[in-house]
Scaffold this motif. Structure first.
Motif, PDB file in Angstrom:
ATOM      1  N   ALA A  18       0.836  -1.208   0.000  1.00 12.25           N
ATOM      2  CA  ALA A  18       0.000   0.000   0.000  1.00 12.25           C
ATOM      3  C   ALA A  18       0.869   1.256   0.000  1.00 12.25           C
ATOM      4  CB  ALA A  18      -0.928  -0.001   1.213  1.00 12.25           C
ATOM      5  N   GLU A  19       1.967   1.224   0.739  1.00  8.39           N
ATOM      6  CA  GLU A  19       2.846   2.391   0.852  1.00  8.39           C
ATOM      7  C   GLU A  19       3.751   2.576  -0.364  1.00  8.39           C
ATOM      8  OE1 GLU A  19       5.143   1.857   4.435  1.00  8.39           O
ATOM      9  OE2 GLU A  19       3.316   1.564   5.640  1.00  8.39           O
ATOM     10  N   PRO A  90      -9.086   3.477   3.974  1.00  6.08           N
ATOM     11  CA  PRO A  90      -7.723   3.002   4.240  1.00  6.08           C
ATOM     12  C   PRO A  90      -7.729   2.043   5.440  1.00  6.08           C
ATOM     13  CG  PRO A  90      -7.955   5.369   4.712  1.00  6.08           C
ATOM     14  CD  PRO A  90      -9.277   4.870   4.248  1.00  6.08           C
ATOM     15  N   ARG A  93      -8.204   0.289   0.950  1.00  7.91           N
ATOM     16  CA  ARG A  93      -8.232   0.973  -0.350  1.00  7.91           C
ATOM     17  C   ARG A  93      -6.848   0.972  -0.992  1.00  7.91           C
ATOM     18  NH1 ARG A  93      -8.892   6.774   0.780  1.00  7.91           N
ATOM     19  NH2 ARG A  93      -6.741   6.477   1.363  1.00  7.91           N
ATOM     20  N   ASP A  94      -5.859   1.378  -0.252  1.00 12.39           N
ATOM     21  CA  ASP A  94      -4.510   1.477  -0.788  1.00 12.39           C
ATOM     22  C   ASP A  94      -3.954   0.100  -1.138  1.00 12.39           C
ATOM     23  OD1 ASP A  94      -4.600   4.264  -0.389  1.00 12.39           O
ATOM     24  OD2 ASP A  94      -4.107   3.964   1.721  1.00 12.39           O
ATOM     25  N   ALA A  98      -3.255  -0.889  -5.078  1.00 12.46           N
ATOM     26  CA  ALA A  98      -1.855  -1.180  -5.407  1.00 12.46           C
ATOM     27  C   ALA A  98      -1.665  -2.637  -5.823  1.00 12.46           C
ATOM     28  CB  ALA A  98      -0.953  -0.859  -4.211  1.00 12.46           C
TER      29      ALA A  98
END
Length: 181
Positions: A18-19, A90, A93-94, A98
């Protein structure tokens, strides 16, 4: 491997993707974040694609239980709401955007397992509806799910538009108008 440690590895995997996206996800990074040696990870998953694929299906962070509201309409609205949360809140979602977006560019990341697992669970919604006489036996459950999930993906992810409080009801009404008995 202890289930708790496995969940820590999955959590680290999903949060890192995600990051940093799929390209920034590394087994070394997962090992560092989860407090295990990278050889431990490679013992269970031969690649970052295999690790991410397992995390998408088995992580508590993305836990999914199909609804059982007692009606097809209620179950489908609940499913759409679950997909909405997955794609708008979140950290899910992320992670979803991704990881599942990376599957398009990286065939080694077999996202079909994620979708097959979800659909196997969602299928019971349709089986119950057929038994209750709410749904024609000839209806393709995967098509219904694709129409509903696709509506959420297009609206929330591709168009970047907010989903109204009544979106799930509207989407289900649009689909059921053609398949309800």
């Amino acid at each position: 491997m202890a289930p708790r440690k496995q969940q820590e590895i999955f959590d680290a995997t999903l949060r890192l993707v995600a990051e940093k996206g799929y390209d920034g996800l590394t087994v070394e990074g997962v090992a560092e974040r989860s407090g295990v040696n990278k050889t431990t990870i490679y013992r269970w998953w031969p690649s970052k694609a295999a690790l991410l694929g397992a995390a998408l299906v088995e992580a508590d962070l993305l836990e999914f239980e199909p609804p059982d509201t007692g009606s097809l309409r209620g179950d489908l609205v609940a499913l759409v709401e679950g997909i909405r949360r997955l794609l708008t809140e979140p950290p899910a979602r992320d992670i979803a955007v991704a990881a599942l977006g990376a599957a398009v560019r990286h065939p080694e990341l077999d996202a079909r397992r994620f979708f097959a697992d979800r659909f196997a669970r969602e299928r019971q919604v349709f089986e119950r509806a057929v038994r209750r006489g709410e749904l024609k036996r000839s209806v393709d459950p995967m098509l219904v799910i694709d129409l509903l999930a696709g509506a959420v993906w297009v609206r929330a992810v591709f168009r970047g538009l907010p989903l109204t409080d009544d979106f799930a009801n509207q989407a289900v009404s649009a689909v059921l108008g053609g398949v309800a008995t």
